[in-house]
Design a protein around this motif. Structure first.
Motif, PDB file in Angstrom:
ATOM      1  N   THR A   1     -77.692 -72.304 -87.699  1.00 28.29           N
ATOM      2  CA  THR A   1     -77.285 -72.151 -86.296  1.00 28.29           C
ATOM      3  C   THR A   1     -76.370 -70.945 -86.110  1.00 28.29           C
ATOM      4  OG1 THR A   1     -75.455 -73.717 -86.589  1.00 28.29           O
ATOM      5  CG2 THR A   1     -77.533 -74.597 -85.731  1.00 28.29           C
ATOM      6  N   LYS A   2     -75.527 -70.669 -87.096  1.00 23.97           N
ATOM      7  CA  LYS A   2     -74.650 -69.498 -87.018  1.00 23.97           C
ATOM      8  C   LYS A   2     -75.476 -68.212 -87.004  1.00 23.97           C
ATOM      9  CE  LYS A   2     -71.127 -67.057 -89.659  1.00 23.97           C
ATOM     10  NZ  LYS A   2     -70.383 -67.030 -90.909  1.00 23.97           N
ATOM     11  N   ILE A   3     -76.448 -68.124 -87.889  1.00 21.39           N
ATOM     12  CA  ILE A   3     -77.277 -66.922 -87.964  1.00 21.39           C
ATOM     13  C   ILE A   3     -78.131 -66.780 -86.712  1.00 21.39           C
ATOM     14  CG2 ILE A   3     -79.255 -65.931 -89.183  1.00 21.39           C
ATOM     15  CD1 ILE A   3     -77.879 -66.754 -91.777  1.00 21.39           C
ATOM     16  N   LYS A   4     -78.664 -67.878 -86.200  1.00 19.32           N
ATOM     17  CA  LYS A   4     -79.474 -67.800 -84.978  1.00 19.32           C
ATOM     18  C   LYS A   4     -78.634 -67.344 -83.789  1.00 19.32           C
ATOM     19  CE  LYS A   4     -83.454 -68.554 -86.420  1.00 19.32           C
ATOM     20  NZ  LYS A   4     -84.353 -67.416 -86.496  1.00 19.32           N
ATOM     21  N   SER A   5     -77.388 -67.809 -83.688  1.00 21.60           N
ATOM     22  CA  SER A   5     -76.545 -67.357 -82.581  1.00 21.60           C
ATOM     23  C   SER A   5     -76.203 -65.878 -82.736  1.00 21.60           C
ATOM     24  CB  SER A   5     -75.277 -68.200 -82.476  1.00 21.60           C
ATOM     25  OG  SER A   5     -74.394 -67.920 -83.530  1.00 21.60           O
ATOM     26  N   MET A   6     -76.033 -65.409 -83.968  1.00 24.60           N
ATOM     27  CA  MET A   6     -75.801 -63.985 -84.197  1.00 24.60           C
ATOM     28  C   MET A   6     -77.032 -63.168 -83.808  1.00 24.60           C
ATOM     29  SD  MET A   6     -73.807 -63.714 -87.770  1.00 24.60           S
ATOM     30  CE  MET A   6     -72.143 -64.262 -87.985  1.00 24.60           C
ATOM     31  N   GLU A   7     -78.198 -63.663 -84.162  1.00 24.65           N
ATOM     32  CA  GLU A   7     -79.433 -62.956 -83.817  1.00 24.65           C
ATOM     33  C   GLU A   7     -79.647 -62.922 -82.313  1.00 24.65           C
ATOM     34  OE1 GLU A   7     -82.585 -64.809 -86.010  1.00 24.65           O
ATOM     35  OE2 GLU A   7     -82.090 -63.734 -87.858  1.00 24.65           O
ATOM     36  N   ASP A   8     -79.212 -63.965 -81.610  1.00 18.18           N
ATOM     37  CA  ASP A   8     -79.335 -63.978 -80.152  1.00 18.18           C
ATOM     38  C   ASP A   8     -78.420 -62.953 -79.496  1.00 18.18           C
ATOM     39  OD1 ASP A   8     -81.234 -65.963 -80.293  1.00 18.18           O
ATOM     40  OD2 ASP A   8     -79.839 -67.600 -79.866  1.00 18.18           O
ATOM     41  N   GLN A   9     -77.260 -62.694 -80.094  1.00 23.43           N
ATOM     42  CA  GLN A   9     -76.306 -61.738 -79.539  1.00 23.43           C
ATOM     43  C   GLN A   9     -76.589 -60.293 -79.969  1.00 23.43           C
ATOM     44  OE1 GLN A   9     -73.839 -62.234 -77.290  1.00 23.43           O
ATOM     45  NE2 GLN A   9     -74.665 -64.298 -77.113  1.00 23.43           N
ATOM     46  N   LEU A  10     -77.441 -60.121 -80.971  1.00 27.04           N
ATOM     47  CA  LEU A  10     -77.714 -58.791 -81.516  1.00 27.04           C
ATOM     48  C   LEU A  10     -78.268 -57.805 -80.488  1.00 27.04           C
ATOM     49  CD1 LEU A  10     -77.522 -57.228 -84.179  1.00 27.04           C
ATOM     50  CD2 LEU A  10     -79.873 -57.912 -84.646  1.00 27.04           C
ATOM     51  N   PRO A  11     -79.237 -58.181 -79.638  1.00 26.30           N
ATOM     52  CA  PRO A  11     -79.715 -57.206 -78.651  1.00 26.30           C
ATOM     53  C   PRO A  11     -78.628 -56.736 -77.680  1.00 26.30           C
ATOM     54  CG  PRO A  11     -81.207 -59.070 -78.748  1.00 26.30           C
ATOM     55  CD  PRO A  11     -80.028 -59.405 -79.586  1.00 26.30           C
ATOM     56  N   ILE A  12     -77.747 -57.631 -77.281  1.00 27.08           N
ATOM     57  CA  ILE A  12     -76.662 -57.270 -76.366  1.00 27.08           C
ATOM     58  C   ILE A  12     -75.722 -56.279 -77.057  1.00 27.08           C
ATOM     59  CG2 ILE A  12     -74.714 -58.164 -75.024  1.00 27.08           C
ATOM     60  CD1 ILE A  12     -76.327 -60.851 -74.948  1.00 27.08           C
ATOM     61  N   PHE A  13     -75.414 -56.559 -78.326  1.00 21.71           N
ATOM     62  CA  PHE A  13     -74.571 -55.652 -79.108  1.00 21.71           C
ATOM     63  C   PHE A  13     -75.213 -54.272 -79.229  1.00 21.71           C
ATOM     64  CE2 PHE A  13     -74.241 -54.046 -83.545  1.00 21.71           C
ATOM     65  CZ  PHE A  13     -72.992 -53.465 -83.445  1.00 21.71           C
ATOM     66  N   LEU A  14     -76.501 -54.237 -79.514  1.00 21.88           N
ATOM     67  CA  LEU A  14     -77.194 -52.954 -79.664  1.00 21.88           C
ATOM     68  C   LEU A  14     -77.217 -52.170 -78.356  1.00 21.88           C
ATOM     69  CD1 LEU A  14     -80.199 -53.931 -81.949  1.00 21.88           C
ATOM     70  CD2 LEU A  14     -78.202 -52.579 -82.571  1.00 21.88           C
ATOM     71  N   LEU A  15     -77.430 -52.865 -77.247  1.00 21.83           N
ATOM     72  CA  LEU A  15     -77.429 -52.179 -75.951  1.00 21.83           C
ATOM     73  C   LEU A  15     -76.041 -51.616 -75.619  1.00 21.83           C
ATOM     74  CD1 LEU A  15     -79.719 -54.498 -73.803  1.00 21.83           C
ATOM     75  CD2 LEU A  15     -80.210 -52.187 -74.626  1.00 21.83           C
TER      76      LEU A  15
ATOM     77  N   MET B   1     -81.698 -47.638 -80.744  1.00 24.84           N
ATOM     78  CA  MET B   1     -81.068 -48.950 -80.556  1.00 24.84           C
ATOM     79  C   MET B   1     -81.590 -49.633 -79.303  1.00 24.84           C
ATOM     80  SD  MET B   1     -77.182 -48.707 -81.864  1.00 24.84           S
ATOM     81  CE  MET B   1     -76.762 -46.997 -81.660  1.00 24.84           C
ATOM     82  N   GLU B   2     -81.829 -48.880 -78.243  1.00 29.12           N
ATOM     83  CA  GLU B   2     -82.379 -49.473 -77.020  1.00 29.12           C
ATOM     84  C   GLU B   2     -83.758 -50.064 -77.264  1.00 29.12           C
ATOM     85  OE1 GLU B   2     -82.479 -46.660 -73.844  1.00 29.12           O
ATOM     86  OE2 GLU B   2     -80.310 -46.684 -73.571  1.00 29.12           O
ATOM     87  N   SER B   3     -84.604 -49.298 -77.935  1.00 30.89           N
ATOM     88  CA  SER B   3     -85.959 -49.809 -78.188  1.00 30.89           C
ATOM     89  C   SER B   3     -85.928 -50.991 -79.156  1.00 30.89           C
ATOM     90  CB  SER B   3     -86.868 -48.703 -78.716  1.00 30.89           C
ATOM     91  OG  SER B   3     -86.430 -48.244 -79.970  1.00 30.89           O
ATOM     92  N   THR B   4     -85.028 -50.952 -80.130  1.00 32.15           N
ATOM     93  CA  THR B   4     -84.894 -52.077 -81.055  1.00 32.15           C
ATOM     94  C   THR B   4     -84.416 -53.321 -80.315  1.00 32.15           C
ATOM     95  OG1 THR B   4     -84.356 -50.539 -82.846  1.00 32.15           O
ATOM     96  CG2 THR B   4     -83.820 -52.842 -83.202  1.00 32.15           C
ATOM     97  N   ALA B   5     -83.461 -53.162 -79.414  1.00 32.13           N
ATOM     98  CA  ALA B   5     -82.957 -54.297 -78.632  1.00 32.13           C
ATOM     99  C   ALA B   5     -84.053 -54.884 -77.752  1.00 32.13           C
ATOM    100  CB  ALA B   5     -81.771 -53.867 -77.781  1.00 32.13           C
ATOM    101  N   SER B   6     -84.851 -54.021 -77.123  1.00 28.88           N
ATOM    102  CA  SER B   6     -85.933 -54.551 -76.281  1.00 28.88           C
ATOM    103  C   SER B   6     -87.002 -55.238 -77.128  1.00 28.88           C
ATOM    104  CB  SER B   6     -86.553 -53.441 -75.439  1.00 28.88           C
ATOM    105  OG  SER B   6     -87.202 -52.491 -76.250  1.00 28.88           O
ATOM    106  N   ASP B   7     -87.264 -54.714 -78.324  1.00 29.53           N
ATOM    107  CA  ASP B   7     -88.225 -55.367 -79.216  1.00 29.53           C
ATOM    108  C   ASP B   7     -87.720 -56.727 -79.685  1.00 29.53           C
ATOM    109  OD1 ASP B   7     -89.895 -53.201 -78.976  1.00 29.53           O
ATOM    110  OD2 ASP B   7     -89.372 -52.320 -80.931  1.00 29.53           O
ATOM    111  N   ILE B   8     -86.440 -56.802 -80.007  1.00 29.47           N
ATOM    112  CA  ILE B   8     -85.861 -58.079 -80.432  1.00 29.47           C
ATOM    113  C   ILE B   8     -85.945 -59.096 -79.304  1.00 29.47           C
ATOM    114  CG2 ILE B   8     -83.712 -59.239 -81.079  1.00 29.47           C
ATOM    115  CD1 ILE B   8     -82.939 -56.683 -82.576  1.00 29.47           C
ATOM    116  N   THR B   9     -85.627 -58.667 -78.100  1.00 29.58           N
ATOM    117  CA  THR B   9     -85.697 -59.565 -76.948  1.00 29.58           C
ATOM    118  C   THR B   9     -87.123 -60.064 -76.736  1.00 29.58           C
ATOM    119  OG1 THR B   9     -83.867 -58.364 -75.930  1.00 29.58           O
ATOM    120  CG2 THR B   9     -85.164 -59.782 -74.496  1.00 29.58           C
TER     121      THR B   9
END
Length: 184
Positions: free
Chosen positions: A54-68, A150-158
């Motif tokens: 759950t910790k890693i999943k919450s980090m992965e959920d916040q990763l696109p916001i961080f990258l943007l 980073m923008e394209s990576t964030a959109s791909d992650i989303t």
């Protein structure tokens, strides 16, 4: 002799199994002790694995916001270390602690790529974070447009996260239908 704390449940479990053989005549007590040993041996690891997941999943959920946010900071003309310092002040949930570690390492003189690679090593259970760090490091070392990367990576992650949610939803619906058919 030093016993590591992660082996304590296994040792207790083994002791309970050994003690249960003293009650060979009483099958009920023996079975209960073996069942208790199984629960003590498995439950702590299951809980720890779940909490780590759950910790890693919450980090992965916040990763696109961080990258943007990091990308936006770079678009205004900041270098990656300066942008990391600026972004480390923002709250990203469980990811914030890791971002602050990167900022501290950069402020101590550790190269940015090495600090980012340290993030991937600390969170080695997340393949997504490892891939993102490798992409950022490659863009940084090749001198490419890091903010656009980073923008394209964030959109791909989303997009990947949304596709996973949709797949889970459809799979869950199919599972419920199959159970309903079985019971009918």
């Amino acid at each position: 002799m030093k016993i590591r704390t992660k082996y304590i449940p296994l040792i207790i479990s083994a002791i309970l199994v050994a003690v249960s053989f003293f009650f060979y005549g009483n099958i009920g007590l023996m079975g209960n002790l073996i069942l208790l040993a199984l629960i003590i041996g498995v439950a702590p690891y299951a809980f720890l694995s779940y909490f780590e997941y759950t910790k890693i999943k919450s980090m992965e959920d916040q990763l696109p916001i961080f990258l943007l946010d990091l990308s936006e900071s770079q678009q205004v003309g900041m270098t990656l270390p300066e942008a990391m310092k600026q972004v480390s002040k923002t709250d990203y949930g469980k990811l914030s602690a890791e971002i602050k570690k990167i900022d501290y390492q950069i402020s101590w003189g550790i190269p940015t790529q090495q600090a980012m690679s340290g993030l991937a090593e600390r969170l080695n259970k997340s393949k997504l974070i490892g891939r993102v760090v490798r992409i950022i490091n490659e863009a940084y070392s090749s001198g490419g447009d890091i903010s656009r990367t980073m923008e394209s990576t964030a959109s791909d992650i989303t997009a990947i996260k949304e596709a996973e949610k949709e797949r889970k939803s459809v799979t869950y619906q199919h599972m419920l239908i199959m159970y309903a058919i079985y019971y009918i």
